[in-house]
Write an enzyme that holds these catalytic residues in place. Structure first.
Site, short mmCIF file in Angstrom:
data_model
loop_
_atom_site.label_atom_id
_atom_site.label_comp_id
_atom_site.label_asym_id
_atom_site.label_seq_id
_atom_site.Cartn_x
_atom_site.Cartn_y
_atom_site.Cartn_z
N THR A 1 4.14 -2.18 2.52
CA THR A 1 4.14 -1.48 3.81
C THR A 1 4.46 -2.49 4.90
OG1 THR A 1 2.94 0.00 5.30
CG2 THR A 1 1.60 -1.64 4.14
N GLU A 2 5.38 -2.13 5.80
CA GLU A 2 5.98 -3.12 6.69
C GLU A 2 5.01 -3.69 7.72
OE1 GLU A 2 7.08 0.01 6.29
OE2 GLU A 2 7.84 0.87 8.18
N ASN A 3 3.84 -3.04 7.89
CA ASN A 3 2.86 -3.64 8.79
C ASN A 3 2.07 -4.77 8.13
OD1 ASN A 3 1.95 -1.30 7.35
ND2 ASN A 3 0.01 -1.45 8.42
#
Lengths: 228, 213, 213, 228
Positions: free
Chosen positions: B50-52
């Site tokens: 997940t890009e966060n």
């Protein structure tokens, strides 16, 4: 030496009208809620805020937005706060939208003393308009410029009094980058410990980046933002 | 098909995409239908990014929810065995640098070369892009999931996108409740499969883009 | 002066530079005389940075030597309380980004604007530069330490460097066994101090660069 | 799934003549000595080696150099091995010298999908010759290009079988960067552990970068390089 300050107000003493301020967080997750809250009480205006979002409606940076203290927002996803659109329609705020990876990379570049970099992200899209395009080894890239700021307000998990920082889960996000790219870096944390208590292999932000540390008084919980 | 609820449709699409995922691989799931794909993955060697800032996303029980552990849609998630956290520039370096094997994304429109529009609608303020453009340029494979038509019944698979495109890169496959398409090497849509209950006539009728049958 | 050994000279210079360092500050020490500076620092709030990836360098006892814990000169060092390790790109991001307060470097030549040459000799292969150019562009203050003249007695403080320069940036101060110079805002050398036993006549005689007395 | 290989030879199976290879380490510190040793036994030639140094005379990459397997070296400090100068004088090797920070940043840029970046380092010096110079906001920068490779040979402290890595003290140096910038990434470590044994907050290289892991058999000690 200790970088610990007694209050958010003391930590924010240097912040002034017209400043460009990096604010950590992905929405409210990893946002420096105590420092933002204090900023809403401070008599400043015309701020440029660099943050992934401008908070949520009436929460976090959303309060600062509604106070009219923000002149310009630079971020990747303003959609999470519907008030941003209203302000923009009314001509009360400038916005600069960047892809999330470009926002992150530009802040890192600022902290690393670079002028800019060539990225594939955004090539051929509306967000590349006005940006230099160039081929390198047959691949088209656009030029993105570094972002630097007067102040960074960030959130970490623990700090030692020298300013070494470690983070917590996905609350890390933009915070370590922002710690590198501002003249004055102010951090709020869950806990302040003595030097030697953090493992040197695990420190994410070494202390030379940090100017002031406070303990968080506004914390995100399952029940929302609460004062502690 | 008309008896299916929107939710059932979404789950059917998610289940179909999941069949394409064969580990070991790292996969980034977008918001909406893509998030549902996790429920249908059968391979243990699939690691969700997940890009966060997390590689190793799992689902989480209500009682274990941690407000500081979320996915890119800001929904609570869990931490898999063998997970790792990192900052946003490291996360997007992974994406842009070609280290994430697949991204599963939603789309508003897809053109007949497989170019998609999924971040903005003309006439409205362009207020958010998030990680969409980064995933499009960087993920080794991009799979798109969407309903075949808009709410008003108009096709989403078009000759040309009328909304702003997300990238000039063509996606690899498109999954709807009616059909599965792949994008050929010479950038044409090719129908590879009809979904259960769908007919070729219905797909032809509801698709503006040219495709190879 | 002629009775001083080379080593005594180096220590004298190192001791003098150390007086300029007032904490809290982060300092990067180069190879040679700069490394000796650590022995003379009186302030506890000085944190030593080494570009191979450590903030918080201390000296180490023989019995505690760890072959994987070294400074930029590949000499064994210790780990201070409150130290942090990082990779080479992070380390040079600190340097280039202006986060290291001071660098103390050696030099082969200094010109009369304070521009230095310290990485290459013409006519020889240019085989190594290391972190010299990065430190020159990035450190907030750059202090140069060197013997006042070459082995053959020729001046090292010159009108123009004849060796390749390390950066167009002027350094802040220069320390030799004869004198201390600062570089003024308008890029002139200014003599600020004679070292013990040195005379102004000797400094004039052994310095080619113009300087303000 | 495990990325553990039984031998250095198995791990290096994909390496072939003409490859560009990133090799970790600052001199011998943090260098993948076991993998380098195996490479000296392998029948390959015409390699481009990207590494801060080319080892020391007759040690580490220095052996590979003396075997004539290196066509080109890209690094920042070749002075640490006097044999490099002799080979260069004899026209037997090409060299590309970069400032150490530029070497590190170019590898990071390669791993991050960037084409290049503007840096202040080297402006106005001999190492800027032939490089584009440009002012951004009044500051002169030069353009440096990203570095990418076929293979990376790196050294870490511990790996789990998935490929997550942690490092040890100043043996970290270039290794985490190189892990991001090659098609095939091969790691040697002191210890291979099970997934779950490394703290997710402390992993420096997440596993998606890593292809193969072996245990180190050649180790740097106070007494020099020894076989274990």
């Amino acid at each position: 030496m200790t970088k610990r300050k007694q209050s958010a107000a003391e930590a924010l003493e240097l912040v002034k009208s017209g400043d460009t301020i990096l604010v950590g967080g992905f929405g409210l997750i990893g946002a420096p809620l105590t420092l933002i809250d204090e900023l809403t009480k401070k008599d400043v205006a015309g701020l440029t805020i660099v943050s992934n979002n401008l908070g949520e409606s009436g929460k976090g940076l959303g309060i600062l937005l509604n106070q009219g203290k923000i002149k310009k927002g630079i971020g990747s996803y303003f959609t999470s706060n519907r008030d941003v659109g209203d302000k923009y329609q009314a001509g009360e705020i400038e916005l600069e939208l960047l892809p999330q990876g470009t926002l992150a990379e530009s802040i890192r570049a600022g902290g690393a003393g670079l002028g800019g970099y060539y990225t594939t992200t955004g090539v051929g899209t509306a967000l590349a308009e006005g940006k230099e395009e160039r081929e390198i080894d047959g691949v088209p890239y656009i030029l993105e410029k570094a972002i630097r700021a007067d102040v960074a307000l960030i959130r970490a998990h623990k700090a030692d009094t020298l300013g070494n920082l470690v983070y917590y889960k996905t609350a890390r996000n933009f915070n370590p980058l922002m710690a590198t790219a501002a003249k004055t870096v102010i951090v709020e944390v869950d806990e302040i410990v003595e030097p030697g208590e953090l493992n040197p292999e695990e420190v994410v932000t070494p202390h030379l980046f940090v100017d002031a540390i406070i303990e968080a008084k506004q914390v995100l919980t399952k029940e929302g933002v609460v004062s502690v | 098909m008309t008896t299916m609820t929107k939710q059932e449709m979404q789950h059917m699409i998610a289940e179909r995409v999941a069949k394409e995922l064969k580990g070991p691989m790292s996969v980034n799931l977008g918001i909406g239908i893509p998030t549902l794909v996790a429920e249908y993955m059968e391979d243990d060697d699939i690691y969700l990014h997940t890009e966060n800032g997390l590689l190793g996303v799992t689902d989480v029980e209500e009682e274990d929810i941690d407000p500081n552990l979320v996915n890119a849609g800001k929904l609570p998630v869990g931490e898999a065995v063998g997970a790792a956290y990192f900052n946003s520039s490291e996360s997007f370096a992974m994406i842009r640098g070609g280290h994430v094997d697949a991204a599963i994304l939603g789309a508003l429109q897809v053109d007949e070369r497989g170019v998609i529009a999924n971040w903005a609608v003309p006439g409205k303020n362009i207020m958010g892009v998030g990680g969409a453009m980064d995933l499009l340029v960087g993920a080794k494979k991009v799979y798109v999931t969407m309903t075949h038509t808009s709410k008003d019944g108009s096709p989403k698979l078009l000759k040309e996108c009328t909304y702003p495109i997300t990238s000039t890169r063509s996606v690899d496959m498109i999954f709807t409740e009616l059909a599965v398409f792949e994008v050929t090497e010479d950038k044409q849509l090719r129908l590879v499969e009809l979904m259960p209950g769908a007919t070729i006539e219905e797909v032809r009728e509801k698709t503006e883009a040219a495709f190879i049958e």
